[in-house]
Design a protein around this motif. Sequence first.
Motif, PDB file in Angstrom:
ATOM      1  N   LEU A 377       0.813  -1.208   0.000  1.00  0.00           N
ATOM      2  CA  LEU A 377       0.000   0.000   0.000  1.00  0.00           C
ATOM      3  C   LEU A 377       0.851   1.264   0.000  1.00  0.00           C
ATOM      4  CD1 LEU A 377      -2.786  -0.928   2.589  1.00  0.00           C
ATOM      5  CD2 LEU A 377      -3.062  -0.592   0.133  1.00  0.00           C
ATOM      6  N   TYR A 405      -5.315   4.637   4.791  1.00  0.00           N
ATOM      7  CA  TYR A 405      -5.528   3.411   4.010  1.00  0.00           C
ATOM      8  C   TYR A 405      -6.426   2.427   4.747  1.00  0.00           C
ATOM      9  CZ  TYR A 405      -1.367   5.221   1.668  1.00  0.00           C
ATOM     10  OH  TYR A 405      -0.474   6.015   0.999  1.00  0.00           O
ATOM     11  N   ASP A 408      -8.410  -0.210   2.830  1.00  0.00           N
ATOM     12  CA  ASP A 408      -7.605  -1.259   2.217  1.00  0.00           C
ATOM     13  C   ASP A 408      -6.997  -2.188   3.267  1.00  0.00           C
ATOM     14  OD1 ASP A 408      -7.987  -0.194  -0.404  1.00  0.00           O
ATOM     15  OD2 ASP A 408      -6.522   1.362   0.094  1.00  0.00           O
ATOM     16  N   PRO A 411     -10.428  -4.658   4.549  1.00  0.00           N
ATOM     17  CA  PRO A 411     -11.375  -4.711   3.427  1.00  0.00           C
ATOM     18  C   PRO A 411     -12.711  -5.346   3.777  1.00  0.00           C
ATOM     19  CG  PRO A 411      -9.651  -6.369   3.168  1.00  0.00           C
ATOM     20  CD  PRO A 411      -9.263  -5.532   4.330  1.00  0.00           C
ATOM     21  N   ARG A 493     -14.903   4.218   0.576  1.00  0.00           N
ATOM     22  CA  ARG A 493     -14.568   3.562  -0.685  1.00  0.00           C
ATOM     23  C   ARG A 493     -15.336   4.193  -1.838  1.00  0.00           C
ATOM     24  NH1 ARG A 493     -15.490  -0.961   2.927  1.00  0.00           N
ATOM     25  NH2 ARG A 493     -13.480  -1.799   3.636  1.00  0.00           N
ATOM     26  N   THR A 498      -8.905   7.679  -0.454  1.00  0.00           N
ATOM     27  CA  THR A 498      -7.498   7.284  -0.391  1.00  0.00           C
ATOM     28  C   THR A 498      -6.736   7.780  -1.613  1.00  0.00           C
ATOM     29  OG1 THR A 498      -8.041   5.323   0.915  1.00  0.00           O
ATOM     30  CG2 THR A 498      -5.919   5.339  -0.207  1.00  0.00           C
TER      31      THR A 498
END
Length: 598
Positions: A377, A405, A408, A411, A493, A498
């Motif tokens: 990442l 992050y 990610d 998730p 998301r 991000t």
Amino acid sequence: MKRLHRRLRILILCLFSVSALAPVFLVPFRLKHISATGRKEFLEFSNRRFSTDVWRLNSVNQEEGEGLKEPKQVIYEDSEVGSTVNYTYNEIHQSVESGGVAEGTQILERNGTTRRSAKEDEQIQHHEVPSTSRGQEKFYQTMVRRVQNGQPQAKSVSDKKVKEMKDQLIRANVYLNIAPPGSNSHIVKELRQRMKDLEKAMGDAKKDSDLPRRAWQRTKVMEVSLSKASHAFPDCSSMATKLRAMTYNSEEQVRAHKDEAEHLIQLAARTTPKGLHCLAMRLTSEYLTLPADERNVGNQEKARDGNLYHYAVFSDNVLACAVVVNSTVAHAAEPEKIVFHVVTDSLNFPAISMWFLHNPPGRAIVDIQSLENFEWLLKKYASPLQKQNAYDPRYTSALNHLRFYLPDVFPLLDKIVFLDHDVVVQKDLTELWDVNLKGKVNGAVETCREGDASYRRMDMYIDFTDPFVSKRFNANTCTWAFGMNLFDLQEWRKQNLTAKYGSYLQLEHGKVLWKAGSLPIGWLTFYNQTVSLDRRWHILGLGHESNVALRDIERAAVIHFNGVMKPWLEIGIRNYKGYWTKHIMYDHPYLQQCNVHE
């Protein structure tokens, strides 16, 4: 025998004659050689003796004669202004000692009252104080308090005399510096002696009540010496030049001391205490001796259960993580539904894992991961992150920016509460999960109220003179705090925040657009995507402010030691350390062996 007595009588008569006639011849001779300054002072003193006006003599206190009358001791109350004149102990003392009407008027003028006509004086009440020694002592200790606009009188601590003494020392030092070498040696020696006496009398006094009685006497003696020096060194331009030089040097010294203090504080904040370093080494060495199948911490299946309450902590400090976890679990109504995700670097991963293997947090679950698991990442943004203008590596560390992050890193989760490692949880946080974010991503406490310890403005951290910034953001937008945040990862998301963070991080305009760290770029990333939480959820400032209200601390759900004065450091604010240390098991063998104590 008779001749001897006769000669003795003649000798004695001769000596008497010489002693009687000597002043007649010597005094005129001495008067011819008196300097201009001395003659002027002599004439002024002679005139003062026979003047009908009241003079204030610059001399040492003299013993009271039996035939002298003490002046009337009067307190004036001004009914017209509606406030009582504020006398200080020093001014009352000087007024009584000098007995001067003119000086008393000056005191009134300094306290905001002008001179009055005869008719106005008739309207003033006089309260005479007995002139006995006991009454005079009580009078000296009386301070008339000022009442403005009908408000209650407030008790004040006077330090006017202390400041006056410090001013005298400065003036004496100036005279010593401007005195030509070898000239007026008597005055120079006198000033040095007076300075020593005054400094000794002052000691470490901070207010007038701390001064001993001899200090008042020393002040008047010093004033006499300063008056002599003013006649001996009357060049005002030299004094002004010297004062400016002294002021400049003092300002430079203050600036240097401030820079040095700030540097030492920053150094202390970055340095790991010896006890914590010892603890990490012991835990790491023991962890490495464990078989591979015994190193797992927590239930991995429940760690991915979206129906539980998930909290994230990113830290490289063993005890800091332990306090966050322990305090949260201790106040939780349903600790079995709590999952803590602790992410640390590879160096501290064994120590933190071993700590929670030895000290599991009850029925809660702890999931510990290493930063190495998320290198994929950070590779894309590693270069711009290192280009940030920061001397403190904490601001550019991967752990500090891993918060951007979160979707990610987790998730499978839809919501998560992010906690900094320098917080302490004091209430059950279950209700926080029911807060309606109204379609936005971030729930946080605002920091835009002036007067608060956590007050921040966007233009304090971001350069709004740059066109890129000024066209996209409003400098008056209310700021918010990291430390305890509720994030809607699904909405995150959707908004692809991000990627937006990455684009801001890679901006290169030839100058720095914002200060280093995660907070300014966080304001830009979550711009118009933040919902304000009640202030009682999160109180900040315990790591840099010593005047945070205890009432606010006690009622807060989360208290935050943001700043450099962390509670695990020696420079931490002692008044607040107890909120953090009560969640540490200081009787643990490892802590005792490493000399980690409160």
